[in-house]
Design an enzyme around this catalytic site. Structure first.
Site, short mmCIF file in Angstrom:
data_model
loop_
_atom_site.label_atom_id
_atom_site.label_comp_id
_atom_site.label_asym_id
_atom_site.label_seq_id
_atom_site.Cartn_x
_atom_site.Cartn_y
_atom_site.Cartn_z
N ARG A 119 25.10 0.78 1.45
CA ARG A 119 25.84 1.10 0.43
C ARG A 119 24.98 2.18 -0.67
O ARG A 119 24.98 2.26 -1.18
CB ARG A 119 27.13 -0.20 -0.12
CG ARG A 119 28.03 0.59 -0.81
CD ARG A 119 28.89 -0.72 -0.96
NE ARG A 119 29.19 -1.24 0.84
CZ ARG A 119 30.43 -1.02 1.19
NH1 ARG A 119 30.86 0.29 0.34
NH2 ARG A 119 30.21 -0.78 1.83
N GLU B 245 13.49 5.30 -14.61
CA GLU B 245 14.80 6.26 -15.07
C GLU B 245 13.97 8.06 -14.57
O GLU B 245 12.73 7.52 -14.69
CB GLU B 245 15.19 6.36 -16.29
CG GLU B 245 16.44 5.55 -15.87
CD GLU B 245 17.22 5.38 -17.77
OE1 GLU B 245 16.99 6.45 -19.04
OE2 GLU B 245 17.72 4.28 -17.73
N ASP C 171 30.71 17.46 2.38
CA ASP C 171 31.18 16.00 2.31
C ASP C 171 30.66 15.52 3.67
O ASP C 171 31.72 15.34 4.24
CB ASP C 171 31.47 15.79 1.22
CG ASP C 171 32.30 13.94 1.11
OD1 ASP C 171 30.88 13.33 2.22
OD2 ASP C 171 33.04 14.11 -0.27
N TYR D 81 13.28 -1.05 -14.21
CA TYR D 81 13.48 0.59 -14.47
C TYR D 81 13.52 1.67 -14.01
O TYR D 81 11.90 1.87 -14.32
CB TYR D 81 13.61 0.42 -16.39
CG TYR D 81 15.28 0.12 -16.41
CD1 TYR D 81 16.22 1.23 -15.53
CD2 TYR D 81 15.67 -0.66 -16.95
CE1 TYR D 81 17.83 1.24 -16.23
CE2 TYR D 81 17.29 -1.41 -17.94
CZ TYR D 81 18.11 -0.27 -17.13
OH TYR D 81 19.46 -0.35 -17.49
N LYS E 267 27.84 4.18 6.20
CA LYS E 267 29.39 5.00 7.34
C LYS E 267 28.79 4.68 8.74
O LYS E 267 28.15 4.21 9.16
CB LYS E 267 30.55 5.38 6.95
CG LYS E 267 30.68 4.91 5.45
CD LYS E 267 31.55 6.41 5.17
CE LYS E 267 32.91 6.24 3.82
NZ LYS E 267 32.25 6.44 3.11
N THR F 25 27.14 9.84 1.94
CA THR F 25 27.30 8.09 1.90
C THR F 25 26.40 7.72 2.66
O THR F 25 25.97 8.71 3.69
CB THR F 25 28.64 6.96 1.52
OG1 THR F 25 28.95 7.09 2.95
CG2 THR F 25 29.45 7.96 0.74
N1 DSN Z 1 36.89 5.05 1.11
C1 DSN Z 1 36.17 5.60 1.63
C2 DSN Z 1 36.62 5.84 3.45
O1 DSN Z 1 37.60 4.72 3.67
O2 DSN Z 1 36.72 6.65 3.82
C3 DSN Z 1 35.71 6.62 1.56
O3 DSN Z 1 34.86 7.03 0.34
#
Ligand code: DSN
Length: 436
Positions: free
Chosen positions: A254, A75, A219, A73, A248, A245
């Site tokens: 993730r 925090e 974003d 932990y 990607k 994120t």
């Molecule tokens: N679910 C994602 C996508 O496939 O674009 C976005 O968060």
């Protein structure tokens, strides 16, 4: 779809040494889980991944998530934790923060968000009060559910005003967005999308935000790798807050992250991540983010991102040659939205997704702008090249890929055609092992 099953499949999948050790260890500790993990590794190895938001991480990124850091932990933030024993966790989080700042040339980074939607929750809480107005592209036009969809926190606690795409070009119409911004007086304007294949003009968005006194939130979840390497323009210095994120095009574990250049906003963002919306950070994932950011700082990652875009352009051209219509006419980034109707007016995204999976190509149905069909059916497919580019596919392979896509969809999922294509893809995939 059946794959070479369980431990046999793991052995034949050219997994890295640690993955094989893990599966061997689990086979005695928990054979049920071991079998499922081995089957998933085989599935990834024997199919071509065209889901635009997915990628294949390096063995280093993957195995860092399976480390001792998961036991702790932590925090709080580095130097200000609510638990003892955090000295190495401070080091790892600081390393991830420093690398993130270097990668995106910005001054503040919060690497704790568990996912992109959590990053957006914290950003909304930092920039707005409940009931304030946010201006965004709705999900049906390529936006994200956390940008204002009614059942999501964003649509539940904030007033959401939509902007759309130009009905003819299917591109962002900045003059129209400006008019809507002036009329609706938003506190936050969001740019950055899940299914938009064209470059975003961050400077133009900032000019609109300044005109109405709004914050600009970018974003960049989908295009983060491209932004980090200059393959897409940077959201800085234009955006007040950038969320993303990490899994990607950035090709990390993730997770989520928030970036900014404003010290006052950064303090608010930190508070809204913890304790505002999360508890204990996932330190094993933060360590893996640090590894991925280190990889992304290497020159080879910029070359990878260039290749992602080149592959997408070539795949788009090959599909256009075969009678498909690309929304907006093509792509500037890693993805394309394919309107299936000109090829076959009865073809749906749902059917195409299912047939292609049977043949060994993984992708997702996606609504196209003003799609007459419902979201679980759709008239479109979203295709992306980040994962296949990681495996080593180049422009020269795109005609074959487009031909497989067209053969399967043209046959309306005929079982024998799908079986033949699946065999060809399985053989083809052996040349392109998963990262190891
Ligand atoms: N679910 C994602 C996508 O496939 O674009 C976005 O968060």
């Amino acid at each position: 779809m059946d794959f070479e099953s369980s431990s046999d499949s793991a052995q034949s999948t050219e997994l890295d040494h640690l993955s094989l050790s893990l599966i061997a260890m689990l086979t005695s500790a928990d054979p049920d889980v071991a079998r499922i993990i081995a089957d998933e590794a085989a599935r990834q190895s024997q199919t071509l991944e065209l889901i635009a938001s997915e990628n294949h991480v390096s063995a280093a990124v993957m195995h860092t998530m399976g480390s001792w850091l998961t036991n702790k932990y932590a925090e709080g933030y580095p130097g200000k934790r609510y638990y003892g024993g955090c000295q190495y966790h401070d080091q790892i989080e600081n390393l991830a923060i420093d690398r993130a700042k270097k990668l995106f040339s910005c001054q503040f980074a919060n690497v704790q968000p568990h996912c992109g939607a959590n990053a957006n929750i914290a950003a909304f809480m930092a920039l707005m009060n409940p009931g304030d107005t946010v201006l965004s592209l709705p999900i049906k036009s390529g936006g994200h559910l956390s940008h204002g969809l009614k059942p999501n926190f964003s649509g539940t606690f904030y007033k959401v005003v939509d902007y759309g795409l130009d009905p003819v070009t299917e591109r962002l119409d900045y003059d129209e967005i400006e008019k809507i911004a002036i009329a609706s007086n938003p506190k936050v304007i969001i740019c950055g999308y899940s299914a938009y294949s064209r470059a975003i003009d961050f400077a133009r968005f900032r000019a609109i935000a300044d005109k109405v006194g709004a914050y600009l939130m970018a974003d960049i979840a989908h295009i983060a790798g491209l932004c980090a390497t200059g393959v897409h323009s940077s959201p800085f210095p234009h955006a007040h807050v950038v969320t993303t994120t990490t899994h990607k095009t950035l090709r990390g574990p993730r997770g989520g992250m928030i970036l900014c250049n404003d010290a006052e906003i950064a303090v608010k963002l930190d508070r809204k991540v913890f304790p505002g919306s999360q508890g204990g950070p996932l330190m094993h994932v933060i360590a893996s983010k640090a590894v991925a950011f280190g990889e992304a700082l290497e020159p080879s990652f910029a070359l990878y991102c260039e290749r992602v875009v080149r592959n997408a352009r070539e795949l788009a051209a090959q599909l256009t040659n075969r009678g498909y219509r690309l929304c907006t006419g093509g792509t500037d980034n890693h993805l394309m939205l394919v309107d299936l109707r000109p090829r076959d007016s009865e073809l749906t995204g749902a059917d195409a997704e299912k047939w292609l999976e049977t043949a060994g190509i993984i992708c997702n149905k996606n609504g196209i702008p003003n799609d007459p069909r419902p979201p679980m059916v759709t008239s479109g497919l979203r295709l992306g090249t980040p994962a296949i580019t990681t495996r080593g596919l180049r422009e020269v392979h795109m005609p074959q890929l487009a031909q497989w896509l067209d053969t399967v969809m043209g046959s309306k999922g005929d079982a024998s055609v799908c079986r033949t294509v699946r065999g060809e893809i399985r053989t083809f995939c052996r040349q392109f092992p998963l990262p190891h």
